[in-house]
Design a protein around this motif. Sequence first.
Motif, mmCIF file in Angstrom:
data_model
loop_
_atom_site.group_PDB
_atom_site.id
_atom_site.type_symbol
_atom_site.label_atom_id
_atom_site.label_comp_id
_atom_site.label_asym_id
_atom_site.label_seq_id
_atom_site.Cartn_x
_atom_site.Cartn_y
_atom_site.Cartn_z
ATOM 1 N N GLY A 47 7.551 2.202 5.583
ATOM 2 C CA GLY A 47 6.991 0.831 6.025
ATOM 3 C C GLY A 47 7.644 -0.442 5.260
ATOM 4 O O GLY A 47 8.255 -0.314 4.525
ATOM 5 N N ASP A 49 7.184 -4.698 4.328
ATOM 6 C CA ASP A 49 6.195 -6.041 4.372
ATOM 7 C C ASP A 49 7.313 -7.251 4.611
ATOM 8 O O ASP A 49 6.786 -8.446 4.405
ATOM 9 C CB ASP A 49 5.805 -6.204 2.946
ATOM 10 C CG ASP A 49 4.679 -5.363 2.553
ATOM 11 O OD1 ASP A 49 3.984 -4.531 3.575
ATOM 12 O OD2 ASP A 49 4.489 -4.830 1.357
ATOM 13 N N ASN A 75 -1.803 -6.070 7.966
ATOM 14 C CA ASN A 75 -0.609 -5.322 7.663
ATOM 15 C C ASN A 75 0.030 -4.613 8.358
ATOM 16 O O ASN A 75 -0.083 -3.371 8.652
ATOM 17 C CB ASN A 75 -1.166 -4.706 6.427
ATOM 18 C CG ASN A 75 -0.118 -4.510 5.190
ATOM 19 O OD1 ASN A 75 1.076 -4.861 5.727
ATOM 20 N ND2 ASN A 75 -0.122 -3.681 4.157
ATOM 21 N N GLU A 78 3.168 -0.591 8.608
ATOM 22 C CA GLU A 78 2.783 0.525 7.694
ATOM 23 C C GLU A 78 3.583 1.689 8.017
ATOM 24 O O GLU A 78 3.818 2.375 9.138
ATOM 25 C CB GLU A 78 1.328 0.869 7.164
ATOM 26 C CG GLU A 78 0.388 -0.252 6.716
ATOM 27 C CD GLU A 78 1.272 -0.811 5.521
ATOM 28 O OE1 GLU A 78 1.051 -0.129 4.707
ATOM 29 O OE2 GLU A 78 1.713 -2.032 5.266
ATOM 30 N N GLN A 79 3.639 2.808 6.793
ATOM 31 C CA GLN A 79 4.186 4.245 7.154
ATOM 32 C C GLN A 79 3.623 4.892 8.369
ATOM 33 O O GLN A 79 2.370 5.128 8.219
ATOM 34 C CB GLN A 79 4.418 4.854 5.783
ATOM 35 C CG GLN A 79 4.931 6.135 5.970
ATOM 36 C CD GLN A 79 5.020 6.997 4.740
ATOM 37 O OE1 GLN A 79 4.987 6.164 3.560
ATOM 38 N NE2 GLN A 79 4.871 8.452 4.548
ATOM 39 N N SER A 81 2.483 4.169 11.282
ATOM 40 C CA SER A 81 1.624 3.281 12.072
ATOM 41 C C SER A 81 2.215 2.915 13.375
ATOM 42 O O SER A 81 3.567 2.803 13.450
ATOM 43 C CB SER A 81 1.127 2.332 11.147
ATOM 44 O OG SER A 81 2.195 1.234 10.909
ATOM 45 N N SER A 108 8.568 -3.627 -0.941
ATOM 46 C CA SER A 108 8.741 -2.727 0.143
ATOM 47 C C SER A 108 9.238 -3.433 1.311
ATOM 48 O O SER A 108 8.599 -4.036 2.163
ATOM 49 C CB SER A 108 7.260 -2.225 0.679
ATOM 50 O OG SER A 108 7.194 -1.406 1.631
ATOM 51 N N TRP A 111 12.889 -0.493 6.192
ATOM 52 C CA TRP A 111 11.949 -0.142 7.529
ATOM 53 C C TRP A 111 12.710 0.768 8.281
ATOM 54 O O TRP A 111 13.873 0.694 8.961
ATOM 55 C CB TRP A 111 11.832 -1.447 8.250
ATOM 56 C CG TRP A 111 11.056 -1.774 9.311
ATOM 57 C CD1 TRP A 111 9.910 -0.554 9.561
ATOM 58 C CD2 TRP A 111 11.056 -2.360 10.685
ATOM 59 N NE1 TRP A 111 9.282 -1.010 10.746
ATOM 60 C CE2 TRP A 111 9.716 -2.272 11.388
ATOM 61 C CE3 TRP A 111 11.878 -3.421 10.989
ATOM 62 C CZ2 TRP A 111 9.568 -2.561 12.706
ATOM 63 C CZ3 TRP A 111 11.496 -4.163 12.390
ATOM 64 C CH2 TRP A 111 10.415 -3.657 13.201
#
Length: 191
Positions: A47, A49, A75, A78-79, A81, A108, A111
């Motif tokens: 994931g 940001d 958000n 995310e991992q 998702s 983080s 990706w």
Amino acid sequence: MFHSLFIYCFLITLVFSQFAQTNETIVHHDGRLWDVVIETCDKDGAGTDAAAYLKIFYESGHDSETFHLDNPGRNDFEQGSRDHFKIFFKQSDIVNMGLFWWPGFSLSQSWCVNWVLLLNSDTEACFEGIFEKWILHYRDPPTYATRFHRLRYADCVRPGPSNAERKTYLRYDDIVRNSGGTVDDKNDDDD
């Protein structure tokens, strides 16, 4: 007399100029809203940001567009998702796509993306980009899909792994047309 001749010549020139060849490339703009669905890998640190971007490449005019992928107040990426975006593409003759990210002020930032779907319900168009890899930091060209292809719209609902068995769905009209019947067929069992 001279004034009438001038107007006549001007009109003739105007008519012939409409048929003259030009070196301009005409780009047809579709201008439709597309659904973009992205699945982030389910691996440690997959994931991000960071600011994520999608670049779409068009056949017409060898044009491209870049979109910042962000759902405000959510958000994204995310991992493991799936994230959904509504994006306005100016054309529908898509030939490829790429992803990249731009660093932000967080830890983080790496990706990893499994796949990206581009869906348009108006034209029943669906494009699938299989990435299954880590997306590189911003560069031109961006990280391209490992495989990019067009799918039937009905097969685009839930993509599985690239080696998964694909199911085919037919509309009722297609079943009737392929069976040789018509929609208005009546049963002879009427009493």
